[in-house]
Design a protein around this motif. Sequence first.
Motif, PDB file in Angstrom:
ATOM      1  N   ASN A  10       0.867  -1.178   0.000  1.00 31.86           N
ATOM      2  CA  ASN A  10       0.000   0.000   0.000  1.00 31.86           C
ATOM      3  C   ASN A  10       0.901   1.223   0.000  1.00 31.86           C
ATOM      4  OD1 ASN A  10      -2.019  -1.866   0.287  1.00 31.86           O
ATOM      5  ND2 ASN A  10      -3.026  -0.835   1.961  1.00 31.86           N
ATOM      6  N   ASP A  13       1.689   7.863  -1.931  1.00 34.89           N
ATOM      7  CA  ASP A  13       1.798   8.723  -3.107  1.00 34.89           C
ATOM      8  C   ASP A  13       2.145   7.833  -4.301  1.00 34.89           C
ATOM      9  OD1 ASP A  13       2.831  10.373  -5.180  1.00 34.89           O
ATOM     10  OD2 ASP A  13       3.462  11.900  -3.741  1.00 34.89           O
ATOM     11  N   LEU A  14       1.143   7.514  -5.100  1.00 30.22           N
ATOM     12  CA  LEU A  14       1.317   6.554  -6.194  1.00 30.22           C
ATOM     13  C   LEU A  14       2.356   7.024  -7.210  1.00 30.22           C
ATOM     14  CD1 LEU A  14       0.478   3.871  -7.456  1.00 30.22           C
ATOM     15  CD2 LEU A  14      -1.395   5.081  -8.592  1.00 30.22           C
ATOM     16  N   TRP A  58      -3.183   2.273  -4.006  1.00 23.74           N
ATOM     17  CA  TRP A  58      -3.345   3.652  -3.559  1.00 23.74           C
ATOM     18  C   TRP A  58      -4.797   3.860  -3.163  1.00 23.74           C
ATOM     19  CZ3 TRP A  58      -6.520   7.408  -5.745  1.00 23.74           C
ATOM     20  CH2 TRP A  58      -6.389   8.681  -5.197  1.00 23.74           C
ATOM     21  N   ASP A 111       7.652   4.495   1.002  1.00 23.38           N
ATOM     22  CA  ASP A 111       6.714   4.212   2.089  1.00 23.38           C
ATOM     23  C   ASP A 111       7.342   3.403   3.216  1.00 23.38           C
ATOM     24  OD1 ASP A 111       3.901   5.238   1.249  1.00 23.38           O
ATOM     25  OD2 ASP A 111       4.773   4.361  -0.553  1.00 23.38           O
TER      26      ASP A 111
END
Length: 122
Positions: A10, A13-14, A58, A111
């Motif tokens: 997960n 910020d894609l 996202w 992430d």
Amino acid sequence: MLRFAHFNFNVLDLDRSLKFYAEALELAPVRTKEAGDGSFKLVYLGDGETGFELELTWLKDRAEPYDLGECEFHLAFVTDRYDELHKRHEAMGCICFENTAMGIYFIEDPDGYWIEIIPSRG
């Protein structure tokens, strides 16, 4: 038949994650899925060599970073371009742990997920 299909991370910020995975590991999107209401987007990344995919998820309403616990999990890549990638990752500043005795290192994505880099051993 039972085989691996994909693994999920997960991401907050894609776009930042897609850029990181393209630059660090040369992974490219192979397919995407978006919710009709825009609440989530899934992007599946492939390495162009195997059928294994990394799914980046996202969520639109997610504002805070994910709690990865003690981060006692990771994704691993084997490469015959170990030295080249090590230099790239060093320049990117994403190497978070190196075990020279074992000949491996880990990079950290935006992430906080750890990815192990293993040299192919002939």
